[in-house]
Write a protein that holds these residues in place. Sequence first.
Motif: not given
Length: 180
Positions: A73-80
């Motif tokens: 739920x806390x994933x960010x597409x622009x980061x690793x």
Amino acid sequence: MRTGIIHRYDISSVVFPSIAEELQSVDGLNLISGERLRKEFLTRNSQLANTINNCIENGELIPKDLWAPFYTSLNESEKLNVFCGLWTNLDHFKEFERYFNRNNIRLEFIKYYRINDIQRAIDLAVEKYSKVFENNTEHLKKKIEEYDNRIMELCAYAKQIYNVELLDYFDDEIRVNDTR
């Protein structure tokens, strides 16, 4: 979306800072830990957060079909996205692996900072926080060994497919290189 996993037995924040504390200042990383999920996600007013909170409050296990949506739920597409040891057995890992494959999430690495010298870890725990560990060294040893067995099973399975690194808890610095 890119992701990685770091495992390291958490003796105590008094003995060693958490993985997230050690890596929090690295640009380009989105560190996802149990503490962060509790603070940021479970305090949201969303259907998923409410459902999981109800399970927790009632002493129930979180349903298997909610694991991946919760943990990612806390994933960010622009980061690793780097998961800090959130799943520690092979069955959980396989569930996430299926989710990652279905959702085009690339698992770039798994790093396990293994305690190769258990007695050194116990001595350090007793030295730094004797009130908790002094009379409980056998319990700590057993917990470290149980954790190690679970993570080594996961690593043995994963090394066939992914970049798996076995590192030393004491001698290897926790680092992640953002290799786009």
